[in-house]
Design a protein around this motif. Sequence first.
Motif, PDB file in Angstrom:
ATOM      1  N   HIS A   1      41.411  79.116  13.062  1.00  0.00           N
ATOM      2  CA  HIS A   1      41.144  78.470  14.321  1.00  0.00           C
ATOM      3  C   HIS A   1      41.300  79.366  15.503  1.00  0.00           C
ATOM      4  O   HIS A   1      40.565  79.453  16.573  1.00  0.00           O
ATOM      5  CB  HIS A   1      41.914  77.148  14.632  1.00  0.00           C
ATOM      6  CG  HIS A   1      41.623  76.203  15.518  1.00  0.00           C
ATOM      7  ND1 HIS A   1      42.389  75.958  16.665  1.00  0.00           N
ATOM      8  CD2 HIS A   1      40.623  75.415  15.712  1.00  0.00           C
ATOM      9  CE1 HIS A   1      41.823  75.228  17.593  1.00  0.00           C
ATOM     10  NE2 HIS A   1      40.640  74.926  17.000  1.00  0.00           N
ATOM     11  N   ASP A   2      42.588  80.009  15.570  1.00  0.00           N
ATOM     12  CA  ASP A   2      42.823  80.961  16.620  1.00  0.00           C
ATOM     13  C   ASP A   2      41.764  82.031  16.790  1.00  0.00           C
ATOM     14  O   ASP A   2      41.561  82.566  17.726  1.00  0.00           O
ATOM     15  CB  ASP A   2      44.339  81.668  16.269  1.00  0.00           C
ATOM     16  CG  ASP A   2      45.554  80.499  16.460  1.00  0.00           C
ATOM     17  OD1 ASP A   2      44.979  79.479  17.133  1.00  0.00           O
ATOM     18  OD2 ASP A   2      46.421  80.625  16.065  1.00  0.00           O
ATOM     19  N   VAL A   3      41.261  82.635  15.448  1.00  0.00           N
ATOM     20  CA  VAL A   3      40.359  83.693  15.311  1.00  0.00           C
ATOM     21  C   VAL A   3      39.207  83.103  16.077  1.00  0.00           C
ATOM     22  O   VAL A   3      38.368  83.834  16.842  1.00  0.00           O
ATOM     23  CB  VAL A   3      40.274  84.244  13.990  1.00  0.00           C
ATOM     24  CG1 VAL A   3      38.922  84.990  13.979  1.00  0.00           C
ATOM     25  CG2 VAL A   3      41.414  84.935  13.515  1.00  0.00           C
ATOM     26  N   ARG A   4      38.765  81.841  15.788  1.00  0.00           N
ATOM     27  CA  ARG A   4      37.520  81.392  16.247  1.00  0.00           C
ATOM     28  C   ARG A   4      37.502  81.347  17.826  1.00  0.00           C
ATOM     29  O   ARG A   4      36.439  81.605  18.581  1.00  0.00           O
ATOM     30  CB  ARG A   4      37.184  80.059  15.599  1.00  0.00           C
ATOM     31  CG  ARG A   4      36.910  79.986  14.409  1.00  0.00           C
ATOM     32  CD  ARG A   4      36.185  78.497  13.971  1.00  0.00           C
ATOM     33  NE  ARG A   4      36.356  78.653  12.473  1.00  0.00           N
ATOM     34  CZ  ARG A   4      37.169  77.519  11.842  1.00  0.00           C
ATOM     35  NH1 ARG A   4      37.887  76.809  12.704  1.00  0.00           N
ATOM     36  NH2 ARG A   4      37.493  77.460  10.722  1.00  0.00           N
ATOM     37  N   HIS A   5      38.697  80.801  18.341  1.00  0.00           N
ATOM     38  CA  HIS A   5      38.871  81.033  19.645  1.00  0.00           C
ATOM     39  C   HIS A   5      38.760  82.205  20.294  1.00  0.00           C
ATOM     40  O   HIS A   5      38.192  82.368  21.492  1.00  0.00           O
ATOM     41  CB  HIS A   5      40.108  80.216  20.189  1.00  0.00           C
ATOM     42  CG  HIS A   5      39.804  78.580  20.256  1.00  0.00           C
ATOM     43  ND1 HIS A   5      39.206  78.006  21.199  1.00  0.00           N
ATOM     44  CD2 HIS A   5      40.680  77.929  19.539  1.00  0.00           C
ATOM     45  CE1 HIS A   5      39.524  76.659  20.762  1.00  0.00           C
ATOM     46  NE2 HIS A   5      40.082  76.612  19.801  1.00  0.00           N
ATOM     47  N   ALA A   6      39.620  83.229  19.703  1.00  0.00           N
ATOM     48  CA  ALA A   6      39.697  84.570  20.258  1.00  0.00           C
ATOM     49  C   ALA A   6      38.267  85.284  20.440  1.00  0.00           C
ATOM     50  O   ALA A   6      37.939  85.958  21.354  1.00  0.00           O
ATOM     51  CB  ALA A   6      40.527  85.492  19.550  1.00  0.00           C
ATOM     52  N   THR A   7      37.411  85.016  19.191  1.00  0.00           N
ATOM     53  CA  THR A   7      35.978  85.482  19.426  1.00  0.00           C
ATOM     54  C   THR A   7      34.945  84.809  20.107  1.00  0.00           C
ATOM     55  O   THR A   7      34.024  85.350  20.258  1.00  0.00           O
ATOM     56  CB  THR A   7      35.626  85.892  17.829  1.00  0.00           C
ATOM     57  OG1 THR A   7      35.502  84.626  17.192  1.00  0.00           O
ATOM     58  CG2 THR A   7      36.577  86.817  17.235  1.00  0.00           C
ATOM     59  N   GLY A   8      35.186  83.593  20.750  1.00  0.00           N
ATOM     60  CA  GLY A   8      34.362  83.052  21.456  1.00  0.00           C
ATOM     61  C   GLY A   8      33.335  81.977  20.623  1.00  0.00           C
ATOM     62  O   GLY A   8      32.492  81.428  21.131  1.00  0.00           O
ATOM     63  N   PHE A   9      33.599  81.987  19.410  1.00  0.00           N
ATOM     64  CA  PHE A   9      32.733  80.814  18.669  1.00  0.00           C
ATOM     65  C   PHE A   9      33.347  79.277  18.723  1.00  0.00           C
ATOM     66  O   PHE A   9      34.560  79.139  18.893  1.00  0.00           O
ATOM     67  CB  PHE A   9      32.851  81.183  17.126  1.00  0.00           C
ATOM     68  CG  PHE A   9      32.062  82.429  16.677  1.00  0.00           C
ATOM     69  CD1 PHE A   9      30.976  82.333  16.662  1.00  0.00           C
ATOM     70  CD2 PHE A   9      32.887  83.604  16.255  1.00  0.00           C
ATOM     71  CE1 PHE A   9      30.295  83.428  16.220  1.00  0.00           C
ATOM     72  CE2 PHE A   9      32.336  84.722  16.077  1.00  0.00           C
ATOM     73  CZ  PHE A   9      30.834  84.504  16.009  1.00  0.00           C
ATOM     74  N   PRO A  10      32.446  78.502  19.183  1.00  0.00           N
ATOM     75  CA  PRO A  10      32.898  77.366  19.069  1.00  0.00           C
ATOM     76  C   PRO A  10      33.474  76.682  17.655  1.00  0.00           C
ATOM     77  O   PRO A  10      33.000  76.949  16.840  1.00  0.00           O
ATOM     78  CB  PRO A  10      31.672  76.446  19.576  1.00  0.00           C
ATOM     79  CG  PRO A  10      30.667  77.218  19.194  1.00  0.00           C
ATOM     80  CD  PRO A  10      30.846  78.776  19.050  1.00  0.00           C
ATOM     81  N   CYS A  11      34.344  75.649  17.709  1.00  0.00           N
ATOM     82  CA  CYS A  11      35.068  75.220  16.492  1.00  0.00           C
ATOM     83  C   CYS A  11      35.372  73.719  16.614  1.00  0.00           C
ATOM     84  O   CYS A  11      35.789  73.021  15.651  1.00  0.00           O
ATOM     85  CB  CYS A  11      36.429  76.081  16.286  1.00  0.00           C
ATOM     86  SG  CYS A  11      37.566  75.896  17.323  1.00  0.00           S
ATOM     87  N   HIS A  12      34.928  73.221  18.037  1.00  0.00           N
ATOM     88  CA  HIS A  12      35.286  71.612  18.262  1.00  0.00           C
ATOM     89  C   HIS A  12      33.856  70.911  18.266  1.00  0.00           C
ATOM     90  O   HIS A  12      32.981  71.642  18.994  1.00  0.00           O
ATOM     91  CB  HIS A  12      36.113  71.611  19.174  1.00  0.00           C
ATOM     92  CG  HIS A  12      37.312  72.126  18.788  1.00  0.00           C
ATOM     93  ND1 HIS A  12      38.294  71.287  18.108  1.00  0.00           N
ATOM     94  CD2 HIS A  12      38.011  73.186  19.213  1.00  0.00           C
ATOM     95  CE1 HIS A  12      39.450  72.121  18.289  1.00  0.00           C
ATOM     96  NE2 HIS A  12      39.165  73.176  18.634  1.00  0.00           N
TER      97      HIS A  12
END
Length: 57
Positions: A46-57
């Motif tokens: 989840h943190d990696v998704r946020h750091a790279t700018g990918f939406p996850c929600h």
Amino acid sequence: MATTTLTTSSSSTGIAASAGLSALFGLVLIVLAGHVQADALHAAAHDVRHATGFPCH
């Protein structure tokens, strides 16, 4: 007229060592991932998704 010849050589020992280290690294990753808690894996992903700018929600 000048010609240039390029020769390359790779030792089978170097290739075997590289393959062995890669296999060992992969095995360590699998063992560590198998023993970590699922919540910790989810939080890390989840943190990696946020750091790279990918939406996850």
